[in-house]
Design an enzyme around this catalytic site. Sequence first.
Site, PDB file in Angstrom:
ATOM      1  CG  LEU A 126      -1.584   0.590 -20.662  1.00 51.43           C
ATOM      2  CD1 LEU A 126      -1.144  -0.867 -20.833  1.00 51.43           C
ATOM      3  CD2 LEU A 126      -0.393   1.541 -20.785  1.00 51.43           C
ATOM      4  CB  THR A 127      -5.738   3.319 -18.258  1.00 51.88           C
ATOM      5  OG1 THR A 127      -4.507   4.020 -18.429  1.00 51.88           O
ATOM      6  CG2 THR A 127      -6.306   3.642 -16.888  1.00 51.88           C
ATOM      7  CD  GLU A 357      -0.810   9.249 -22.369  1.00 50.99           C
ATOM      8  OE1 GLU A 357      -0.554   8.111 -21.931  1.00 50.99           O
ATOM      9  OE2 GLU A 357      -1.680   9.444 -23.225  1.00 50.99           O
TER      10      GLU A 357
END
Length: 378
Positions: A126-127, A357
């Site tokens: 994702l990042t 997160e």
Amino acid sequence: MNIQRHFTEQEKALQSQVSEFVDREVRPHIAQWYETATLPVELLPKMADLGLFGMHLKGYGCPGRSAVEYGIAMQELEAGDSGLRTVISVQGSLAMTAIHRHGSEEQKNYWLPRMARGEAIGCFGLTEPNAGSDPANMKTTATQESDGWHLTGAKRWIGLASIADVAIIWAKVDGTVRGFVVPTDTPGFKATPIEQKLSMRASLQCDIELDVHLPDSAILPDNPGLKGPFTCLNEARYGIAWGALGAARDSIEVALDYAANREVFDRPLSSFQLTQKKLVDMVVELNKAQLLALELGRAKDAGQLELHQISVAKLANCRTAIEICRDARTILGGNGITGDYSPLRHANNLESVRTYEGTDEVHTLIVGNKLTGHAAFR
């Protein structure tokens, strides 16, 4: 506060099982793994044998344990090292949860049993280099073509990517975030471990470069949009709210033992008022945080958990844990900066744990939004 009295016999048995695993397999070697920046991949099959991969998921060969059981296991693992708890988080809370919640039956049946058994390792992309707290601005894109999908872009800080068999990659499709199941042997997938880390050294985070062609079946069919990855992130955040307290508890235990055996001015260090104040403050804060984690878990198992409550616990417990580890290090004096003692290693690791997160700032604004009704992210 005798928090264990609130545990069932099954929960106590799991706690003992994972604690014994950490004592046997992790503590004798963790200082060396941290020193050499080595993820002990030989432990991954043993973690699978304990039922730790996807342990909170039901069906498809997954253990189907409760939220509280999952939290207890994360606390015991992180008492060994945050990097090893992260393995469980990446595999189960992120990669496996993405497939379990958003995948097709074909994807679930093919990947989840193998991942639960540790026969396949997953990662979660994702990042990006320029999109951490703001994933809506990701640059990775997927374009539909006559024979499938063309996925291009880059990801950063992706746990386990260089040893993974499958990557869950989030990309923009016509401006909407969608997830894709990408076998890592796909031509055009490249994962490179990030080196020279000062935190999470007995762990593995990577840069990913993507220029891959995928079949139509690679897309996760359910939950398009950022709701998809956020569902997985909330599972990981929940585990962190428990896990960080394992690092804190271990640091207190090390400080207690050291203070009892260290002679200063012909007296045990533990007999001095300032030392006792530090120990008492640490234990009080730990117990408060453990009660918060337990309340979170019971609410999750009862289906009564609200998402902002995960942010409260992740924010508060990471903040508490890192302060405990730092204070425990002061009791150890100069010896506390060596690998012989865990508190400073835990504190260094928690710099990462409080960042991934969702940073402290992000979780503060999530709770602030709940309190005021105003979203202050932009």
